[in-house]
Motif scaffolding. Structure first.
Motif, mmCIF file in Angstrom:
data_model
loop_
_atom_site.group_PDB
_atom_site.id
_atom_site.type_symbol
_atom_site.label_atom_id
_atom_site.label_comp_id
_atom_site.label_asym_id
_atom_site.label_seq_id
_atom_site.Cartn_x
_atom_site.Cartn_y
_atom_site.Cartn_z
ATOM 1 N N THR A 167 0.855 -1.174 0.000
ATOM 2 C CA THR A 167 0.000 0.000 0.000
ATOM 3 C C THR A 167 0.896 1.231 0.000
ATOM 4 O O THR A 167 2.000 1.207 0.565
ATOM 5 N N PHE A 168 0.428 2.288 -0.637
ATOM 6 C CA PHE A 168 1.247 3.477 -0.840
ATOM 7 C C PHE A 168 0.643 4.679 -0.122
ATOM 8 O O PHE A 168 -0.540 4.689 0.214
ATOM 9 N N PRO A 169 1.435 5.713 0.133
ATOM 10 C CA PRO A 169 0.956 6.878 0.868
ATOM 11 C C PRO A 169 -0.298 7.501 0.255
ATOM 12 O O PRO A 169 -0.478 7.532 -0.956
ATOM 13 N N SER A 170 -1.164 8.004 1.134
ATOM 14 C CA SER A 170 -2.451 8.559 0.737
ATOM 15 C C SER A 170 -2.686 9.865 1.486
ATOM 16 O O SER A 170 -2.103 10.101 2.545
ATOM 17 N N ILE A 171 -3.560 10.704 0.953
ATOM 18 C CA ILE A 171 -3.918 11.942 1.646
ATOM 19 C C ILE A 171 -5.024 11.713 2.668
ATOM 20 O O ILE A 171 -5.348 12.608 3.441
ATOM 21 N N TYR A 172 -5.596 10.507 2.684
ATOM 22 C CA TYR A 172 -6.729 10.226 3.559
ATOM 23 C C TYR A 172 -6.287 9.763 4.938
ATOM 24 O O TYR A 172 -5.198 9.219 5.119
ATOM 25 N N SER A 173 -7.161 9.970 5.935
ATOM 26 C CA SER A 173 -7.002 9.344 7.247
ATOM 27 C C SER A 173 -7.816 8.062 7.204
ATOM 28 O O SER A 173 -9.021 8.094 6.954
ATOM 29 N N ILE A 174 -7.177 6.938 7.447
ATOM 30 C CA ILE A 174 -7.785 5.632 7.219
ATOM 31 C C ILE A 174 -7.954 4.914 8.551
ATOM 32 O O ILE A 174 -7.006 4.803 9.330
ATOM 33 N N GLN B 109 4.965 17.000 2.221
ATOM 34 C CA GLN B 109 4.663 15.592 1.970
ATOM 35 C C GLN B 109 3.245 15.432 1.429
ATOM 36 O O GLN B 109 3.005 14.650 0.507
ATOM 37 N N PHE B 110 2.319 16.184 1.966
ATOM 38 C CA PHE B 110 0.941 16.138 1.482
ATOM 39 C C PHE B 110 0.891 16.534 0.008
ATOM 40 O O PHE B 110 0.237 15.875 -0.811
ATOM 41 N N LYS B 111 1.595 17.606 -0.337
ATOM 42 C CA LYS B 111 1.599 18.082 -1.719
ATOM 43 C C LYS B 111 2.225 17.051 -2.644
ATOM 44 O O LYS B 111 1.760 16.834 -3.766
ATOM 45 N N LYS B 112 3.275 16.382 -2.189
ATOM 46 C CA LYS B 112 3.930 15.357 -2.996
ATOM 47 C C LYS B 112 2.958 14.208 -3.307
ATOM 48 O O LYS B 112 2.908 13.695 -4.432
ATOM 49 N N ILE B 113 2.161 13.816 -2.308
ATOM 50 C CA ILE B 113 1.198 12.732 -2.511
ATOM 51 C C ILE B 113 0.076 13.177 -3.448
ATOM 52 O O ILE B 113 -0.365 12.413 -4.310
ATOM 53 N N VAL B 114 -0.397 14.413 -3.293
ATOM 54 C CA VAL B 114 -1.438 14.932 -4.184
ATOM 55 C C VAL B 114 -0.962 14.901 -5.630
ATOM 56 O O VAL B 114 -1.676 14.473 -6.543
#
Length: 290
Positions: free
Chosen positions: A52-59, A223-228
């Motif tokens: 699984t890869f990084p996501s912007i969501y809280s899971i 980091q958030f921007k990189k994932i977006v």
């Protein structure tokens, strides 16, 4: 859908587990929750392993009768009939994580939109984010309620019961600063906007923005921007599979920038990543097959 919920290295022909995705039925919850998914696996099926890869969501994931080993880059879940319910929060990881299921699995996962989970918890999100994929128990009745929900055989009824629980915990939450910043960062026209430029546009310092991200997103803005940008590139490529060069020209400064970010977030070069990706569940889930 303008996102990739998760990407997995798995062959469903060899592992015919059940995986169903549901959108919230409640108009209220649609503001906060992107989707739910139910994952079920029988004891007779072979172990399943994927990344699984990084996501912007809280899971938030809950599972019954399992025992889970957790490390920074690996999560191994095995069937254990004597174990109590397990529930974990996933919101702060920045590299591929190996996931493995062995034995009977009964799991349900909620994908909360950025800031979405904050409307259902008492403390800042960071309060619950201790350690790697920490145990999540935000309310006194939470685990008892989740145990009862997982015992519901009908999947749609299970989702309705889960929705009813989250609605019962809904509370006012506002962070105008973060809402403005996220609106800017999630706009695909701003994928290469620098944080300095964004800070000036919003009228708040980078230090202040970083503090709010740490409290309520559990990621740094960069980091958030990189994932977006990574997720936007995936969607762009899936929308036009012959247009990979367009993906990195639109979303990245150049090809080397794209390759560098993809390898950090997935362990793959874009060429390998896109050669393996496929879409399931009415194109709502994107997978990588091996």
């Amino acid at each position: 859908m303008d996102f990739v919920k998760f990407t997995q290295l798995i062959d469903l022909k060899k592992n015919p587990m059940i995986l169903k995705v549901y959108q919230p039925e409640s108009p209220v919850l649609k503001r906060y929750i992107e989707c739910f998914y139910i994952l079920e696996k029988t004891a007779a099926e072979k172990p399943i392993t994927y990344f699984t890869f990084p996501s912007i969501y809280s899971i938030v994931t809950i599972s019954a009768e399992t025992s889970t080993f957790v490390s920074p880059d690996k999560i191994i879940t095995t069937y254990c009939p004597t174990s109590p319910i397990e529930t974990n929060l996933v919101c702060d990881f920045n590299q591929p994580v190996l996931i493995s299921y062995d034995g009977k699995i009964n799991e349900i996962t909620t994908y909360f939109k950025p800031l979405g989970l904050s409307a259902f918890i008492v403390h800042d999100l960071q309060h619950y984010n201790s350690g790697t994929f920490p145990d999540f128990n935000p309310h006194a009745d939470y685990k008892e309620a989740m145990t009862a929900i997982l015992a519901i055989a009908d999947h749609q009824e299970r989702i309705r019961a889960l929705e009813a629980y989250w609605i019962s915990k809904l509370r006012p939450f506002e962070d105008p600063l973060l809402e403005n910043v996220l609106r800017e960062m999630l706009d695909t026209n701003n994928l290469n906007q620098s944080m300095t430029t964004l800070s000036r546009k919003i009228g708040r310092s980078r230090t202040t923005i970083n503090k709010h991200f740490d409290q309520h997103i559990c990621k740094s803005p960069s980091q958030f921007k990189k994932i977006v940008r990574f997720r936007a590139a995936i969607q762009s490529q899936l929308d036009d599979k012959n247009n990979i060069s367009r993906s990195y020209h639109v979303d990245y400064f150049d090809q080397s920038h794209m390759i560098r970010d993809f390898k950090k977030l997935t362990g793959f070069t874009p060429k390998v990543f896109f050669s393996k990706i496929a879409a399931l569940e009415r194109d709502e889930i994107k997978w990588i097959f091996i």
